[in-house]
Design a protein around this motif. Structure first.
Motif, mmCIF file in Angstrom:
data_model
loop_
_atom_site.group_PDB
_atom_site.id
_atom_site.type_symbol
_atom_site.label_atom_id
_atom_site.label_comp_id
_atom_site.label_asym_id
_atom_site.label_seq_id
_atom_site.Cartn_x
_atom_site.Cartn_y
_atom_site.Cartn_z
ATOM 1 N N PRO A 135 62.847 14.331 4.688
ATOM 2 C CA PRO A 135 61.817 14.336 5.941
ATOM 3 C C PRO A 135 60.765 15.732 4.988
ATOM 4 C CG PRO A 135 64.112 15.477 6.687
ATOM 5 C CD PRO A 135 64.293 14.742 5.209
ATOM 6 N N ILE A 136 59.511 15.779 4.984
ATOM 7 C CA ILE A 136 58.729 16.565 4.327
ATOM 8 C C ILE A 136 59.241 18.028 4.018
ATOM 9 C CG2 ILE A 136 57.020 16.758 6.387
ATOM 10 C CD1 ILE A 136 54.798 16.335 4.019
ATOM 11 N N GLN A 137 59.680 18.024 5.549
ATOM 12 C CA GLN A 137 59.562 20.645 5.311
ATOM 13 C C GLN A 137 61.041 20.192 4.551
ATOM 14 O OE1 GLN A 137 60.356 17.726 8.218
ATOM 15 N NE2 GLN A 137 61.935 18.684 9.390
ATOM 16 N N SER A 138 61.880 19.449 4.172
ATOM 17 C CA SER A 138 63.261 19.725 3.213
ATOM 18 C C SER A 138 62.592 19.445 1.588
ATOM 19 C CB SER A 138 64.289 18.798 3.746
ATOM 20 O OG SER A 138 63.944 17.671 3.531
ATOM 21 N N ILE A 139 61.173 19.291 1.039
ATOM 22 C CA ILE A 139 61.175 18.883 0.124
ATOM 23 C C ILE A 139 60.456 19.676 -0.972
ATOM 24 C CG2 ILE A 139 59.225 17.541 -1.629
ATOM 25 C CD1 ILE A 139 60.690 16.288 0.482
ATOM 26 N N ASN A 140 60.888 20.865 -1.802
ATOM 27 C CA ASN A 140 60.773 21.799 -2.984
ATOM 28 C C ASN A 140 60.267 21.423 -3.620
ATOM 29 O OD1 ASN A 140 62.751 23.149 -1.110
ATOM 30 N ND2 ASN A 140 64.110 21.843 -1.551
ATOM 31 N N VAL A 141 59.866 22.521 -3.880
ATOM 32 C CA VAL A 141 58.915 22.242 -5.724
ATOM 33 C C VAL A 141 59.709 21.586 -6.785
ATOM 34 C CG1 VAL A 141 58.100 23.842 -7.461
ATOM 35 C CG2 VAL A 141 57.219 24.245 -5.504
ATOM 36 N N GLU A 142 58.950 21.267 -8.263
ATOM 37 C CA GLU A 142 60.297 19.868 -8.669
ATOM 38 C C GLU A 142 60.878 19.128 -8.071
ATOM 39 O OE1 GLU A 142 59.649 21.554 -12.391
ATOM 40 O OE2 GLU A 142 58.595 22.607 -11.673
ATOM 41 N N ASP A 143 60.963 18.605 -7.222
ATOM 42 C CA ASP A 143 61.535 17.887 -6.600
ATOM 43 C C ASP A 143 60.913 16.259 -6.953
ATOM 44 O OD1 ASP A 143 63.763 18.984 -4.903
ATOM 45 O OD2 ASP A 143 62.653 18.511 -3.402
ATOM 46 N N CYS A 144 61.274 15.011 -7.483
ATOM 47 C CA CYS A 144 60.049 14.267 -8.024
ATOM 48 C C CYS A 144 60.301 12.937 -6.667
ATOM 49 C CB CYS A 144 60.645 13.301 -9.412
ATOM 50 S SG CYS A 144 61.251 14.693 -10.156
ATOM 51 N N VAL A 145 58.929 12.158 -6.600
ATOM 52 C CA VAL A 145 59.311 10.943 -5.792
ATOM 53 C C VAL A 145 58.005 10.608 -6.418
ATOM 54 C CG1 VAL A 145 58.271 13.600 -3.638
ATOM 55 C CG2 VAL A 145 56.285 12.591 -5.324
ATOM 56 N N TYR A 146 57.442 9.215 -5.808
ATOM 57 C CA TYR A 146 57.098 8.255 -5.915
ATOM 58 C C TYR A 146 55.496 8.449 -5.633
ATOM 59 C CZ TYR A 146 60.726 5.392 -7.692
ATOM 60 O OH TYR A 146 61.841 4.559 -7.724
ATOM 61 N N ASP A 147 53.899 8.485 -6.504
ATOM 62 C CA ASP A 147 53.044 8.659 -6.556
ATOM 63 C C ASP A 147 52.978 7.527 -5.934
ATOM 64 O OD1 ASP A 147 51.988 6.459 -8.241
ATOM 65 O OD2 ASP A 147 51.771 8.216 -8.786
ATOM 66 N N ALA A 148 51.599 7.428 -5.313
ATOM 67 C CA ALA A 148 51.291 5.880 -4.478
ATOM 68 C C ALA A 148 50.467 4.955 -5.722
ATOM 69 C CB ALA A 148 49.545 6.457 -3.201
ATOM 70 N N PHE A 149 51.102 4.222 -6.821
ATOM 71 C CA PHE A 149 50.877 3.596 -7.227
ATOM 72 C C PHE A 149 52.522 3.586 -8.077
ATOM 73 C CE2 PHE A 149 47.221 6.342 -7.633
ATOM 74 C CZ PHE A 149 46.327 6.077 -6.874
ATOM 75 N N GLY A 150 53.487 3.946 -7.640
ATOM 76 C CA GLY A 150 54.465 3.752 -8.668
ATOM 77 C C GLY A 150 55.634 4.735 -9.220
ATOM 78 N N SER A 151 54.587 5.502 -9.857
ATOM 79 C CA SER A 151 54.991 6.697 -10.828
ATOM 80 C C SER A 151 56.067 7.302 -10.229
ATOM 81 C CB SER A 151 54.031 6.812 -11.554
ATOM 82 O OG SER A 151 53.228 5.599 -12.397
ATOM 83 N N ILE A 152 56.727 7.835 -10.688
ATOM 84 C CA ILE A 152 57.684 9.566 -10.797
ATOM 85 C C ILE A 152 56.413 10.799 -11.177
ATOM 86 C CG2 ILE A 152 59.759 10.196 -10.913
ATOM 87 C CD1 ILE A 152 60.881 7.537 -11.475
ATOM 88 N N LYS A 153 57.117 11.643 -10.319
ATOM 89 C CA LYS A 153 55.961 12.192 -10.242
ATOM 90 C C LYS A 153 56.496 13.938 -9.385
ATOM 91 C CE LYS A 153 52.368 10.468 -11.881
ATOM 92 N NZ LYS A 153 51.895 10.908 -13.200
ATOM 93 N N ARG A 154 56.103 14.683 -9.611
ATOM 94 C CA ARG A 154 56.746 15.948 -10.209
ATOM 95 C C ARG A 154 56.406 17.207 -8.724
ATOM 96 N NH1 ARG A 154 55.879 21.240 -12.149
ATOM 97 N NH2 ARG A 154 55.195 20.089 -13.384
ATOM 98 N N VAL A 155 56.733 17.384 -7.556
ATOM 99 C CA VAL A 155 56.391 18.367 -6.135
ATOM 100 C C VAL A 155 56.034 19.425 -7.504
ATOM 101 C CG1 VAL A 155 56.269 19.409 -4.379
ATOM 102 C CG2 VAL A 155 56.772 17.065 -4.718
ATOM 103 N N ILE A 156 54.250 20.251 -7.039
ATOM 104 C CA ILE A 156 53.968 20.922 -7.791
ATOM 105 C C ILE A 156 53.750 22.343 -6.916
ATOM 106 C CG2 ILE A 156 53.823 20.151 -9.709
ATOM 107 C CD1 ILE A 156 50.937 20.572 -8.833
#
Length: 176
Positions: free
Chosen positions: A56-77
Protein backbone atom coordinates in the motif's frame (compact mmCIF):
# COMPACT_ATOMS: atom_id res chain seq x y z
CA UNK A 1 19.19 37.15 -0.37
CA UNK A 2 20.85 40.54 -0.65
CA UNK A 3 21.98 39.74 -4.20
CA UNK A 4 18.47 38.60 -5.22
CA UNK A 5 16.88 41.73 -3.76
CA UNK A 6 19.38 43.99 -5.52
CA UNK A 7 18.60 42.30 -8.87
CA UNK A 8 14.85 42.71 -8.30
CA UNK A 9 15.39 46.38 -7.51
CA UNK A 10 17.81 46.93 -10.43
CA UNK A 11 15.41 45.29 -12.90
CA UNK A 12 12.53 47.38 -11.55
CA UNK A 13 10.34 44.32 -10.90
CA UNK A 14 9.41 44.92 -7.26
CA UNK A 15 5.76 45.70 -8.16
CA UNK A 16 5.51 42.38 -10.02
CA UNK A 17 6.68 40.42 -6.98
CA UNK A 18 4.37 42.32 -4.64
CA UNK A 19 1.35 41.64 -6.87
CA UNK A 20 2.41 37.99 -7.21
CA UNK A 21 2.78 37.68 -3.43
CA UNK A 22 -0.70 39.15 -2.96
CA UNK A 23 -2.23 36.71 -5.47
CA UNK A 24 -0.60 33.72 -3.78
CA UNK A 25 -1.60 34.93 -0.30
CA UNK A 26 -5.25 35.35 -1.34
CA UNK A 27 -5.25 32.00 -3.12
CA UNK A 28 -3.97 30.28 0.05
CA UNK A 29 -6.48 32.14 2.25
CA UNK A 30 -9.25 30.80 0.01
CA UNK A 31 -8.27 27.27 1.07
CA UNK A 32 -6.40 26.32 -2.08
CA UNK A 33 -3.23 24.26 -2.07
CA UNK A 34 0.01 25.97 -3.07
CA UNK A 35 3.12 24.07 -4.02
CA UNK A 36 4.32 21.68 -6.68
CA UNK A 37 1.50 20.41 -8.83
CA UNK A 38 0.49 17.01 -7.60
CA UNK A 39 -1.08 13.88 -8.77
CA UNK A 40 -1.90 11.36 -6.10
CA UNK A 41 -3.37 7.97 -5.34
CA UNK A 42 -5.95 6.88 -2.80
CA UNK A 43 -4.90 4.86 0.25
CA UNK A 44 -4.19 1.18 -0.35
CA UNK A 45 -3.09 1.74 -3.95
CA UNK A 46 -0.50 -1.00 -4.45
CA UNK A 47 3.09 -0.02 -5.36
CA UNK A 48 5.35 -2.55 -7.12
CA UNK A 49 8.38 -3.00 -4.85
CA UNK A 50 11.84 -4.14 -5.93
CA UNK A 51 11.28 -7.48 -4.15
CA UNK A 52 8.29 -8.12 -6.48
CA UNK A 53 5.70 -7.55 -3.77
CA UNK A 54 2.87 -5.00 -3.89
CA UNK A 55 2.60 -2.65 -0.88
CA UNK A 56 0.00 0.00 0.00
CA UNK A 57 1.32 3.42 -0.98
CA UNK A 58 0.79 4.84 2.52
CA UNK A 59 3.21 2.25 3.95
CA UNK A 60 6.11 3.17 1.64
CA UNK A 61 9.07 4.87 3.32
CA UNK A 62 11.97 7.01 2.15
CA UNK A 63 14.86 4.71 1.10
CA UNK A 64 12.49 1.86 0.08
CA UNK A 65 13.19 0.56 -3.42
CA UNK A 66 10.59 0.25 -6.17
CA UNK A 67 10.53 -0.60 -9.85
CA UNK A 68 10.31 2.50 -12.03
CA UNK A 69 8.20 2.62 -15.20
CA UNK A 70 11.07 1.17 -17.21
CA UNK A 71 11.80 -1.84 -14.97
CA UNK A 72 14.81 -0.39 -13.16
CA UNK A 73 15.09 -0.49 -9.38
CA UNK A 74 14.98 3.03 -7.93
CA UNK A 75 15.00 4.53 -4.44
CA UNK A 76 12.09 6.45 -2.89
CA UNK A 77 13.45 9.89 -1.96
CA UNK A 78 10.24 11.44 -0.60
CA UNK A 79 6.74 10.45 0.42
CA UNK A 80 3.85 12.90 0.10
CA UNK A 81 0.44 12.96 1.76
CA UNK A 82 -2.33 15.46 1.09
CA UNK A 83 -5.83 15.92 2.46
CA UNK A 84 -8.16 16.68 -0.45
CA UNK A 85 -11.79 17.32 -1.29
CA UNK A 86 -11.88 17.09 -5.08
CA UNK A 87 -12.73 14.92 -8.05
CA UNK A 88 -10.75 11.76 -8.62
CA UNK A 89 -10.86 9.18 -11.36
CA UNK A 90 -11.30 5.43 -11.18
CA UNK A 91 -9.50 3.80 -14.11
CA UNK A 92 -10.43 0.21 -14.94
CA UNK A 93 -8.19 -1.68 -17.37
CA UNK A 94 -8.92 -4.67 -19.58
CA UNK A 95 -6.58 -6.80 -17.42
CA UNK A 96 -8.97 -6.27 -14.47
CA UNK A 97 -6.72 -3.85 -12.56
CA UNK A 98 -8.09 -0.59 -11.15
CA UNK A 99 -6.40 2.67 -10.18
CA UNK A 100 -7.96 5.50 -8.15
CA UNK A 101 -6.08 8.79 -8.56
CA UNK A 102 -6.39 12.53 -8.90
CA UNK A 103 -7.40 13.69 -12.36
CA UNK A 104 -4.01 15.10 -13.31
CA UNK A 105 -1.82 12.15 -12.34
CA UNK A 106 0.17 11.05 -15.37
CA UNK A 107 0.06 7.50 -16.71
CA UNK A 108 2.59 6.19 -19.23
CA UNK A 109 1.24 5.10 -22.60
CA UNK A 110 3.07 3.52 -25.52
CA UNK A 111 1.30 5.74 -28.05
CA UNK A 112 1.13 9.19 -26.35
CA UNK A 113 3.89 9.11 -23.70
CA UNK A 114 2.74 10.58 -20.34
CA UNK A 115 -1.02 11.33 -20.28
CA UNK A 116 -3.12 12.82 -17.47
CA UNK A 117 -5.44 10.19 -16.00
CA UNK A 118 -8.61 12.09 -16.93
CA UNK A 119 -7.38 12.39 -20.56
CA UNK A 120 -6.79 8.66 -21.14
CA UNK A 121 -8.96 7.02 -23.79
CA UNK A 122 -9.81 3.48 -24.86
CA UNK A 123 -7.39 4.03 -27.78
CA UNK A 124 -4.36 4.39 -25.49
CA UNK A 125 -1.93 1.55 -25.01
CA UNK A 126 -1.21 1.77 -21.26
CA UNK A 127 2.28 0.70 -20.26
CA UNK A 128 2.60 -1.91 -17.55
CA UNK A 129 5.81 -2.79 -15.78
CA UNK A 130 8.38 -4.64 -17.92
CA UNK A 131 6.93 -3.12 -21.12
CA UNK A 132 3.69 -5.11 -21.37
CA UNK A 133 0.50 -3.31 -22.39
CA UNK A 134 -3.10 -3.02 -21.27
CA UNK A 135 -6.02 -0.90 -22.48
CA UNK A 136 -8.42 1.38 -20.62
CA UNK A 137 -11.78 -0.31 -20.21
CA UNK A 138 -13.64 2.44 -18.32
CA UNK A 139 -13.15 5.74 -16.56
CA UNK A 140 -15.38 7.07 -13.76
CA UNK A 141 -14.98 10.48 -12.12
CA UNK A 142 -16.36 11.15 -8.64
CA UNK A 143 -15.72 13.35 -5.63
CA UNK A 144 -13.43 12.15 -2.85
CA UNK A 145 -12.63 13.67 0.52
CA UNK A 146 -9.68 12.25 2.41
CA UNK A 147 -5.97 11.49 2.18
CA UNK A 148 -4.08 10.84 -1.02
CA UNK A 149 -0.45 9.81 -1.45
CA UNK A 150 2.41 10.17 -3.88
CA UNK A 151 6.09 9.24 -3.98
CA UNK A 152 9.15 10.96 -5.35
CA UNK A 153 11.45 8.46 -7.03
CA UNK A 154 15.09 9.06 -7.90
CA UNK A 155 16.09 9.23 -11.54
CA UNK A 156 13.14 8.55 -13.84
CA UNK A 157 10.55 9.96 -11.38
CA UNK A 158 8.22 7.07 -12.08
CA UNK A 159 6.88 3.98 -10.36
CA UNK A 160 4.10 1.41 -10.77
CA UNK A 161 0.67 1.31 -9.17
CA UNK A 162 -1.05 -2.07 -9.65
CA UNK A 163 1.84 -2.69 -12.11
CA UNK A 164 0.65 0.27 -14.27
CA UNK A 165 3.47 2.76 -14.97
CA UNK A 166 2.83 6.19 -13.42
CA UNK A 167 4.76 9.42 -13.02
CA UNK A 168 5.51 10.77 -9.56
CA UNK A 169 3.35 13.86 -9.43
CA UNK A 170 3.26 16.63 -11.97
CA UNK A 171 5.98 18.58 -10.21
CA UNK A 172 7.01 21.89 -11.62
CA UNK A 173 4.04 24.20 -11.38
CA UNK A 174 3.51 26.54 -8.45
CA UNK A 175 -0.27 26.25 -8.22
CA UNK A 176 -1.79 22.82 -7.99
Amino acid sequence: LTLELSIIEKKNTLDYFLVYWELIRNYKLSGNIIGPARGCFLPNSKVKMSDDTLRPIQSINVEDCVYDAFGSIKRVINTLEYDIDEEIVKLTFDNGKEIFCTLEHEILTHNRNWVKANELTENDFIREIFNSTTKLKSKEIFNYKGNVYDLTIEGSHSYNIEEISVHNSAAGSLLS
